[in-house]
Design an enzyme around this catalytic site. Sequence first.
Site, PDB file in Angstrom:
ATOM      1  N   GLY A  36       0.827  -1.203   0.000  1.00  0.00           N
ATOM      2  CA  GLY A  36       0.000   0.000   0.000  1.00  0.00           C
ATOM      3  C   GLY A  36       0.857   1.247   0.000  1.00  0.00           C
ATOM      4  N   GLY A  38       0.601   5.600   0.910  1.00  0.00           N
ATOM      5  CA  GLY A  38      -0.249   6.618   1.521  1.00  0.00           C
ATOM      6  C   GLY A  38       0.452   7.945   1.616  1.00  0.00           C
ATOM      7  CB  ALA A  39      -0.309  10.849   3.729  1.00  0.00           C
ATOM      8  CB  VAL A  43       3.240  -0.714   3.713  1.00  0.00           C
ATOM      9  CG1 VAL A  43       3.437  -2.004   4.491  1.00  0.00           C
ATOM     10  CG2 VAL A  43       2.991   0.440   4.674  1.00  0.00           C
ATOM     11  CE  LYS A  56       4.019   4.225   6.639  1.00  0.00           C
ATOM     12  NZ  LYS A  56       2.700   4.407   7.250  1.00  0.00           N
ATOM     13  CG  ASP A 148      -5.570   8.398   9.159  1.00  0.00           C
ATOM     14  OD1 ASP A 148      -6.743   8.660   8.822  1.00  0.00           O
ATOM     15  OD2 ASP A 148      -4.634   8.314   8.346  1.00  0.00           O
TER      16      ASP A 148
HETATM   17  N1  LIG Z   1       1.905  -4.597   9.034  1.00  0.00           N
HETATM   18  C1  LIG Z   1       1.143  -4.649   7.949  1.00  0.00           C
HETATM   19  N2  LIG Z   1       0.748  -5.842   7.443  1.00  0.00           N
HETATM   20  C2  LIG Z   1      -0.022  -5.902   6.350  1.00  0.00           C
HETATM   21  N3  LIG Z   1      -0.485  -4.835   5.667  1.00  0.00           N
HETATM   22  C3  LIG Z   1      -0.134  -3.611   6.103  1.00  0.00           C
HETATM   23  C4  LIG Z   1       0.687  -3.451   7.252  1.00  0.00           C
HETATM   24  N4  LIG Z   1       0.879  -2.136   7.454  1.00  0.00           N
HETATM   25  C5  LIG Z   1       0.215  -1.505   6.481  1.00  0.00           C
HETATM   26  N5  LIG Z   1      -0.413  -2.377   5.650  1.00  0.00           N
HETATM   27  C6  LIG Z   1      -1.236  -2.043   4.478  1.00  0.00           C
HETATM   28  O1  LIG Z   1      -0.625  -1.019   3.735  1.00  0.00           O
HETATM   29  C7  LIG Z   1      -1.485   0.101   3.586  1.00  0.00           C
HETATM   30  C8  LIG Z   1      -0.698   1.391   3.648  1.00  0.00           C
HETATM   31  O2  LIG Z   1      -0.025   1.461   4.866  1.00  0.00           O
HETATM   32  P1  LIG Z   1      -0.097   2.731   5.790  1.00  0.00           P
HETATM   33  O3  LIG Z   1      -1.535   3.090   5.996  1.00  0.00           O
HETATM   34  O4  LIG Z   1       0.755   2.487   6.968  1.00  0.00           O
HETATM   35  O5  LIG Z   1       0.583   3.807   4.861  1.00  0.00           O
HETATM   36  P2  LIG Z   1       0.448   5.362   4.959  1.00  0.00           P
HETATM   37  O6  LIG Z   1       1.465   5.879   4.040  1.00  0.00           O
HETATM   38  O7  LIG Z   1       0.521   5.786   6.377  1.00  0.00           O
HETATM   39  O8  LIG Z   1      -0.993   5.587   4.374  1.00  0.00           O
HETATM   40  P3  LIG Z   1      -2.155   6.536   4.883  1.00  0.00           P
HETATM   41  O9  LIG Z   1      -2.426   7.433   3.744  1.00  0.00           O
HETATM   42  O10 LIG Z   1      -3.266   5.578   5.157  1.00  0.00           O
HETATM   43  O11 LIG Z   1      -1.700   7.222   6.111  1.00  0.00           O
HETATM   44  C9  LIG Z   1      -2.508  -0.033   4.688  1.00  0.00           C
HETATM   45  O12 LIG Z   1      -3.755   0.494   4.332  1.00  0.00           O
HETATM   46  C10 LIG Z   1      -2.587  -1.537   4.914  1.00  0.00           C
HETATM   47  O13 LIG Z   1      -3.586  -2.112   4.099  1.00  0.00           O
HETATM   48 MG   LIG Z   2      -0.628   6.786   7.666  1.00  0.00          MG
END
Ligand SMILES: Nc1ncnc2c1ncn2[C@@H]1O[C@H](COP(=O)(O)OP(=O)(O)OP(=O)(O)O)[C@@H](O)[C@H]1O
Ligand SMILES: [Mg+2]
Lengths: 313, 245
Positions: A36, A38-39, A43, A56, A148
Amino acid sequence: MKNHSTLKKPAINLHAQQKVTGKWHYKSYTVVRKIGQGAIGSVYLCMYNGRPVALKMSEQDAAVTVEVNVLKALKKVQGYRLGPSLLDVDDWTAPNGRVYSFYVMEYMEGQTLGSFIQARGKKWLGVLMVQLLEDLEQLHQAGWTFGDLKTDNILVESNPPRIRLVDVGGTTRMGRSIKEYTEFFDRGYWNLGTRKAEPSYDLFAVAMVFLHIYYPRRFERMTGEPSEKLLEKKLYRAKDLQLLHPILRKALKGKYQTATEMKTDAMDKIKQVQRRRSQYRIKIQQKKTYPVKESLSISLVASVFWIISLLLP
Amino acid sequence: MNAGTLKQILLLTDGCSNKGEDPAIVASLANQQGITVNVIGILDDDQTEQPEGLQEVEDIAVSGGGVSQIVYSERLSQTVQMVTRQAMTQTLQGFVNKELRSILGKDQSMEELDPEKRGEIMEVVEDLGETSDLEVVVLVDSSASMRDKLETVKEALFDLSMSLNARVGKNRFCIYRFPGRRSDIDLVLDWSPRLDGISKVFPKLTSGGITPTGPALRAAMYQFSKKQLRRNSDEEPFDIEETGY
Ligand SMILES: Nc1ncnc2c1ncn2[C@@H]1O[C@H](COP(=O)(O)OP(=O)(O)OP(=O)(O)O)[C@@H](O)[C@H]1O
Ligand SMILES: [Mg+2]
């Protein structure tokens, strides 16, 4: 969205089979695929010693460090698994010569809440709500607000189905200002409360998470229409949520001070439905001699079962 | 721990300056005075390519020690608060780095520390970000091309004040638009702890085609009290002795 400050490193994208070796702890991870984005960074699913892990990485060092701090703090909440467990924190020198911070956590296999309900049915709604509130209860008692909270950040592990919260990017100490949020789930956006980290902030988001399942494309606030009315209307139209309406409504209005109160209400609802089910069973036995009434009560029982099925496995 | 007051100028524009001094030079002047300059470049929702003029957005923020972001107007609210917060963290990290260098030597900065120590320092930076007082001069481009975006800008500013007012530290905002009718900038809202009142005062009128970003920035800089500016350029506004680094 691109960030244009030159103080920022360019965003990084890892490809499958790429090896990421930490600069401090020398552990080496092999990228399988991106999970995934995100902002804050992305990951990746990676392999470490034949084991799947989630890694991450972000060009925003500060944000990575802040998340790591939260995960470390959650580790100290003994006897309860909140969020993914943290396995490693390190830096990696990318082929472009810049150093990127990353952390490695437990890989959680599961579906997002939305797809789980789609696949397994609305009968899971009640149970999963209670589980979610239980996790929030623990988190709040440890002094944190999740922040969040959104459908994407709630995974459901299978066998047995169990809710797990991911992405602690918004997780904020009680009494501070929410670090990160997503508009649809944010009570501030709807003008229905502040962005101060407190239990009721998360509980509002819980209600929006359940609405989101039935409005997967979300909807926006409207100028001229008070949000309270709009949300009420949307809630009313989500018939599958009917049994939970009073609880969701209370959460949207900020009437729950703690996750425990909301959880208690949800559990009461489930019990109430169970009780009604056993009462109807007795009635069927009493009215066996009246074929018309029987079929009527059978259809009643059927609909009660249908209602129960909304709340129970 | 004692946190001082962070000073920021937040410039919201959709194009390139075309009158007066170079805004990047004014921004670096402001930065020398302890003011951070953040810039948000707003694109039309149907704009697919980034107009050339918006390169200036980045240049101004870099010389102003701040953060810049180019964004579609639908994403403005979240961007405004993200940029403001990032800039606060960046400024505070700058202070911490300076302190580290004075203790640990010339080449030390947070990035060079091991993740464990960095985590502890980040806690301090976060604490400061939550508790510091913040002053923001918002500078809104109100040239003709901005007409359709002002409603979104208004919402985003309201939203910003809501986010920041959830902090422990105090906030003060004021809003100016440029070009002014007779001067470089016109006051829209005087220093105030929140922006709830902006609905009434927000300008509906837009001016012609001139965008004097440089002169407007200079005028914005003077909105921070002169006395404070002098004090801050002489001494560190933050007391980070107690951190132990
Ligand atoms: N430990 C994990 N195991 C499996 N999938 C994960 C894990 N951590 C995150 N993900 C998946 O990856 C996606 C993106 O991760 P995360 O939300 O941490 O990123 P972000 O950059 O903070 O995004 P956001 O815009 O939601 O803040 C999550 O929505 C989730 O589905
Ligand atoms: Mg996030």
